[in-house]
Enzyme design. Structure first.
Site: not given
Ligand code: FEO
Length: 394
Positions: A24, A78, A80, A82, A144, A163, A190, A223
């Site tokens: 993004h 989370h 999101e 991913d 996040h 995250d 990041y 990540h």
């Protein structure tokens, strides 16, 4: 597949995305990983999943360790995608396991996947015994997304914060000490591009976790690399970045149409160097916006140079300011310069954008018509020197 064991009975079962180059708007020039973790106990627990396209990679790693149908619980830290877009397939493969998530996590997962799951909603301080181990849940709204939460494995002193504390890097290494100091550069990029606007919440959350008195031996984010050697290092870095601690570095971020704004930018950098500040000249078509944002984390001052195009700001500057203002960098001083043909307008427009966002903008500007002559170049050098003095005094 190589089996990666973090602590006895706790495994990394994520996926490596070597090819993703845009996340993004953030340039992931080295790819990323989606980290999921498997905890074997009387109840077997999978913490988070991976991006849907990597479902079979995760499943393969899990299958090397146990039969996936033996997983009892999936924790979704989370929503999101991913981390959750493999969840529906995984839930189906396991056969309706308990799915632990926050209240907003349940709402988010329902809205994303529109299928029933055996949800159990948790809030900060809730614990769950899975046999020899106890999981503690800590809501972390906006780290996040509003649904985000951390999972802590008490007996192993492992924090799984999703995250938070991550980095976008695809590599053969799984642990920060295997990569060395380079990991901090990825962690900084990041933080700057994803978590910077949330700095006040990060400070509160770190304070809350410290007050909970939970010892942390390892931080395993969703990540990048797992912090096993020195997790305190990334916590301290987050404190510094969130508090806006920066050196005296000054960035000159610019674009140019026919070379005039570039000539000014180079002269401004000369002035900065004469004042012995660390300066960086960053052309917006040679540097990705997310790399410039990373540089900003350690900078005290930023000068923007724009030519005027159609009475307004040059498009690359417009793109950068739009991206930057959402990240809400605090404690910086901004300055403006540029070139124009007749009416001007770029500096006026940039000032309006920055002041609307309540950034500190130096009142002095440097604006030159057409091509700067030798006197105007000298003025640009002086402009750089004055800005350096202002930043050093700030
Ligand atoms: Fe890595 Fe907010 O997802």
């Amino acid at each position: 597949m190589e089996i990666v064991e973090l602590k006895k009975g706790i495994y990394w079962v994520g996926a490596i995305d070597w090819n993703v180059r845009d996340f993004h708007g953030y340039s992931t020039s080295l790819g990323t990983t989606y980290n999921a973790y498997l905890i074997l106990d009387e109840k077997n627990v999978l913490v988070d999943t991976v991006k849907a396209t990597f479902y079979f990679e995760m499943l393969g790693r899990i299958s090397e360790i146990i039969d996936p149908s033996k997983i009892d619980i999936v924790v979704s830290n989370h929503v999101e995608m991913d981390h959750s877009s493999s969840l529906p397939q995984m839930v189906e493969r396991i056969g309706n396991p308990m799915v632990i998530t926050s209240e907003r996590g349940q709402k988010g997962l329902e809205k994303h996947y529109r299928r029933p799951m055996n949800f159990k909603v948790v809030k900060t301080g809730d614990t769950l015994s899975i046999g020899q181990r106890t999981l503690t849940f800590i809501e972390a709204p906006m780290l996040h997304w509003p649904d985000s939460m951390f999972t802590y494995v008490k007996e192993d002193r492992v924090l799984l914060p999703n995250d938070a504390f991550g980095q976008h890097i695809a590599s053969c290494q799984r642990f920060e000490d295997e990569l060395g100091d380079e990991v901090m550069k990825h962690a900084a990029k990041y933080f700057a591009n994803i978590l910077w606007p949330l700095a006040p919440l990060i400070l509160k959350k770190i304070d809350e976790v410290v007050k909970m008195g939970i010892p942390i031996d390892m931080i395993a984010p969703s990540h990048g690399l797992i912090w096993r050697k020195d997790p305190g290092r990334i916590i301290q870095a987050y404190l510094n970045w969130s508090q806006g601690k920066a050196g005296e570095k000054i960035l000159v971020v610019y674009d140019t149409m026919w070379g005039s704004t570039e000539a000014l930018a180079r002269a401004v950098v000369k002035g900065l160097m004469e004042e012995r500040v660390e300066a960086r000249l960053l052309h917006l078509r040679s540097n990705h916006r997310s790399d410039i944002i990373e540089e900003m984390l350690e900078a005290r001052g930023i000068l923007f140079g724009s030519p005027t195009l159609n009475n307004g700001i040059f498009p690359t500057l417009g793109d950068f300011l739009t991206y930057m203002k959402g990240l809400k960098p605090k404690g910086k001083v901004f300055g403006l310069f540029g070139s124009h043909g007749w009416g001007g307008g770029a500096l006026r427009e940039m000032r309006k954008i920055l002041e609307q966002e309540k950034f500190e903008v130096w009142e002095k500007e440097l604006s030159v018509q057409y091509i700067p002559d030798s006197e105007e170049i000298k003025k640009a050098v002086e402009f750089g020197k004055e800005f350096a003095k202002k930043v050093k005094g700030a």
